[in-house]
Write a protein that holds these residues in place. Structure first.
Motif, PDB file in Angstrom:
ATOM      1  N   PHE A  71       0.832  -1.208   0.000  1.00 39.54           N
ATOM      2  CA  PHE A  71       0.000   0.000   0.000  1.00 39.54           C
ATOM      3  C   PHE A  71       0.865   1.257   0.000  1.00 39.54           C
ATOM      4  O   PHE A  71       0.662   2.178  -0.808  1.00 39.54           O
ATOM      5  N   VAL A  72       1.844   1.309   0.904  1.00 37.38           N
ATOM      6  CA  VAL A  72       2.704   2.486   1.004  1.00 37.38           C
ATOM      7  C   VAL A  72       3.520   2.673  -0.270  1.00 37.38           C
ATOM      8  O   VAL A  72       3.670   3.793  -0.766  1.00 37.38           O
ATOM      9  N   MET A  73       4.029   1.574  -0.825  1.00 40.50           N
ATOM     10  CA  MET A  73       4.815   1.667  -2.056  1.00 40.50           C
ATOM     11  C   MET A  73       3.952   2.157  -3.217  1.00 40.50           C
ATOM     12  O   MET A  73       4.355   3.045  -3.984  1.00 40.50           O
ATOM     13  N   GLY A  74       2.754   1.586  -3.376  1.00 42.48           N
ATOM     14  CA  GLY A  74       1.870   2.003  -4.460  1.00 42.48           C
ATOM     15  C   GLY A  74       1.425   3.447  -4.323  1.00 42.48           C
ATOM     16  O   GLY A  74       1.391   4.197  -5.316  1.00 42.48           O
ATOM     17  N   ALA A  75       1.085   3.862  -3.101  1.00 49.65           N
ATOM     18  CA  ALA A  75       0.664   5.249  -2.884  1.00 49.65           C
ATOM     19  C   ALA A  75       1.815   6.212  -3.132  1.00 49.65           C
ATOM     20  O   ALA A  75       1.603   7.341  -3.597  1.00 49.65           O
ATOM     21  N   SER A  76       3.047   5.789  -2.855  1.00 47.77           N
ATOM     22  CA  SER A  76       4.210   6.640  -3.102  1.00 47.77           C
ATOM     23  C   SER A  76       4.479   6.781  -4.595  1.00 47.77           C
ATOM     24  O   SER A  76       4.841   7.865  -5.077  1.00 47.77           O
ATOM     25  N   ILE A  77       4.319   5.672  -5.350  1.00 44.80           N
ATOM     26  CA  ILE A  77       4.439   5.756  -6.812  1.00 44.80           C
ATOM     27  C   ILE A  77       3.397   6.712  -7.357  1.00 44.80           C
ATOM     28  O   ILE A  77       3.678   7.559  -8.214  1.00 44.80           O
ATOM     29  N   HIS A  78       2.182   6.609  -6.847  1.00 45.65           N
ATOM     30  CA  HIS A  78       1.100   7.477  -7.305  1.00 45.65           C
ATOM     31  C   HIS A  78       1.376   8.931  -6.962  1.00 45.65           C
ATOM     32  O   HIS A  78       1.011   9.839  -7.729  1.00 45.65           O
ATOM     33  N   LEU A  79       2.013   9.177  -5.825  1.00 39.48           N
ATOM     34  CA  LEU A  79       2.338  10.539  -5.412  1.00 39.48           C
ATOM     35  C   LEU A  79       3.149  11.263  -6.485  1.00 39.48           C
ATOM     36  O   LEU A  79       2.835  12.400  -6.849  1.00 39.48           O
ATOM     37  N   VAL A  80       4.170  10.614  -7.015  1.00 38.07           N
ATOM     38  CA  VAL A  80       5.034  11.244  -8.017  1.00 38.07           C
ATOM     39  C   VAL A  80       4.271  11.484  -9.322  1.00 38.07           C
ATOM     40  O   VAL A  80       4.269  12.595  -9.864  1.00 38.07           O
ATOM     41  N   GLY A  81       3.600  10.431  -9.821  1.00 33.11           N
ATOM     42  CA  GLY A  81       2.881  10.570 -11.080  1.00 33.11           C
ATOM     43  C   GLY A  81       1.750  11.571 -10.995  1.00 33.11           C
ATOM     44  O   GLY A  81       1.553  12.393 -11.906  1.00 33.11           O
ATOM     45  N   ASP A  82       0.996  11.524  -9.903  1.00 35.49           N
ATOM     46  CA  ASP A  82      -0.150  12.421  -9.753  1.00 35.49           C
ATOM     47  C   ASP A  82       0.307  13.867  -9.606  1.00 35.49           C
ATOM     48  O   ASP A  82      -0.358  14.787 -10.090  1.00 35.49           O
ATOM     49  N   SER A  83       1.434  14.078  -8.936  1.00 35.64           N
ATOM     50  CA  SER A  83       1.954  15.433  -8.769  1.00 35.64           C
ATOM     51  C   SER A  83       2.254  16.076 -10.115  1.00 35.64           C
ATOM     52  O   SER A  83       1.855  17.213 -10.393  1.00 35.64           O
ATOM     53  N   ILE A  84       2.924  15.327 -10.995  1.00 32.93           N
ATOM     54  CA  ILE A  84       3.275  15.873 -12.315  1.00 32.93           C
ATOM     55  C   ILE A  84       2.037  16.036 -13.184  1.00 32.93           C
ATOM     56  O   ILE A  84       1.868  17.063 -13.870  1.00 32.93           O
ATOM     57  N   ASN A  85       1.136  15.059 -13.152  1.00 33.22           N
ATOM     58  CA  ASN A  85      -0.059  15.137 -13.994  1.00 33.22           C
ATOM     59  C   ASN A  85      -0.941  16.315 -13.623  1.00 33.22           C
ATOM     60  O   ASN A  85      -1.509  16.984 -14.498  1.00 33.22           O
ATOM     61  N   HIS A  86      -1.073  16.607 -12.330  1.00 31.83           N
ATOM     62  CA  HIS A  86      -1.904  17.747 -11.940  1.00 31.83           C
ATOM     63  C   HIS A  86      -1.191  19.081 -12.201  1.00 31.83           C
ATOM     64  O   HIS A  86      -1.850  20.099 -12.383  1.00 31.83           O
ATOM     65  N   ARG A  87       0.120  19.056 -12.216  1.00 36.32           N
ATOM     66  CA  ARG A  87       0.832  20.264 -12.642  1.00 36.32           C
ATOM     67  C   ARG A  87       0.595  20.512 -14.129  1.00 36.32           C
ATOM     68  O   ARG A  87       0.548  21.658 -14.577  1.00 36.32           O
ATOM     69  N   LEU A  88       0.460  19.440 -14.907  1.00 39.01           N
ATOM     70  CA  LEU A  88       0.182  19.592 -16.334  1.00 39.01           C
ATOM     71  C   LEU A  88      -1.183  20.238 -16.569  1.00 39.01           C
ATOM     72  O   LEU A  88      -1.389  20.933 -17.572  1.00 39.01           O
ATOM     73  N   ILE A  89      -2.133  20.001 -15.642  1.00 41.72           N
ATOM     74  CA  ILE A  89      -3.462  20.621 -15.774  1.00 41.72           C
ATOM     75  C   ILE A  89      -3.336  22.138 -15.780  1.00 41.72           C
ATOM     76  O   ILE A  89      -4.028  22.835 -16.539  1.00 41.72           O
ATOM     77  N   LEU A  90      -2.425  22.659 -14.943  1.00 42.84           N
ATOM     78  CA  LEU A  90      -2.220  24.107 -14.882  1.00 42.84           C
ATOM     79  C   LEU A  90      -1.610  24.642 -16.169  1.00 42.84           C
ATOM     80  O   LEU A  90      -1.660  25.851 -16.429  1.00 42.84           O
TER      81      LEU A  90
END
Length: 299
Positions: free
Chosen positions: A108-127
């Motif tokens: 769980f912690v590993m998967g959520a950490s992977i998601h943290l990096v990808g989601d951070s960049i993807n939501h920056r792309l929204i801007l």
């Protein structure tokens, strides 16, 4: 001889106590309002609220090359959620497999950490104009990149964010909830009553699971967990047990979530753009795709 008789007498008296230890005791447990409340509040703030905070706060406070406020929310979520789930497992009246729980928490912690990096960049792309209702290659800011191999890198990022990260995050999440649910059965009538505080938490809890299922694109996993819970209830009732207040709260939350997902799909059933984005067997659009398609444009 007296000593021998005494030992035999002691052994005969000790035998019933040993046999009682081997009989499973189904004790009722009180409603864990503190844990359910903390889980619900932190889910809404740290998970649902993080992309909202990322969009609302001024860009000058969190430059695009630095972690955003939503990223810090995600970091806190990755620590607090597994801790609360471990505390929930600790309160189970039934002894559960520690190995299974530990493996699930680590994954769980590993998967959520992977998601943290990808989601951070993807939501920056929204801007920068990225549109979530379009695929990676169809996005205007992506399809003209040079060299074209950069598009493959963004597709890899999308895979880590929306596929691998979600699977490693949500599969152990639902396994832990199901493991806990399997121990929430009792024959005590008193322990089966959900208090008023539990009924007040039911709506926010179910609504968050709706967001989790739709935005995480884990409908199949959620339905599999829900049907497994239904099968568990039927099996335990055959043995004379039924869910206690905590089990009922979790089961009712999932039941309401199924209804909310069905209403969401029915509402967007004839949307041609979202239909093209989600062509799979189960059509369940993401709320943030709905936001960038219909709400963001109107503002």
């Amino acid at each position: 001889m007296q000593n021998v008789r005494k030992r035999r007498s002691d052994d005969s008296h000790s035998t019933p106590s040993v046999s009682k230890e081997n009989v499973p005791v189904r004790k009722g447990q009180h409603f864990h309002f503190d844990l359910w409340f903390c889980l619900t509040v932190q889910n809404w703030i740290l998970d649902f609220g993080r992309p909202i905070v990322m969009i609302i706060l001024p860009l000058e406070w969190f430059p695009l090359n630095k972690p955003s406020a939503g990223d810090y929310f995600h970091m806190a979520y990755n620590v607090i959620t597994p801790f609360l789930m471990l505390k929930l497992i600790e309160r189970s009246p039934r002894a559960l497999s520690r190995t299974a729980v530990y493996i699930c928490i680590i994954t769980f912690v590993m998967g959520a950490s992977i998601h943290l990096v990808g989601d951070s960049i993807n939501h920056r792309l929204i801007l920068s104009g990225y549109q979530l209702h379009l695929s990676v290659r169809e996005n205007p800011i992506i399809k003209d990149l040079k060299p074209p191999s950069l598009i493959d890198s963004f597709e890899l990022l999308y895979y880590y964010d929306e596929h691998l990260g979600h699977l490693m995050w949500y599969i152990p999440f639902f396994i832990i909830l199901f493991i806990y649910f399997s121990g929430c059965f009792s024959n005590s009538a008193e322990s089966k009553k959900i208090p008023v505080s539990g009924w007040l938490l039911l709506g926010p809890s179910a609504l968050y699971y709706w967001y989790l299922v739709t935005e995480g694109q884990i409908t199949e996993l959620f339905l599999l967990t829900f049907f497994a819970m239904v099968a568990m209830v039927m099996f335990q009732r055959h043995k004379g047990f039924s869910p206690d207040s905590n089990g009922q709260f979790l089961f009712l939350s999932f039941s309401v979530t199924v209804l909310l997902v069905a209403l969401w799909v029915a509402y967007l059933w004839n949307d041609p753009v979202l239909r093209n984005k989600y062509p799979g067997l189960l059509y369940v659009p993401e709320p943030w795709s709905f936001y960038t398609l219909h709400i963001k444009k109107s503002h």
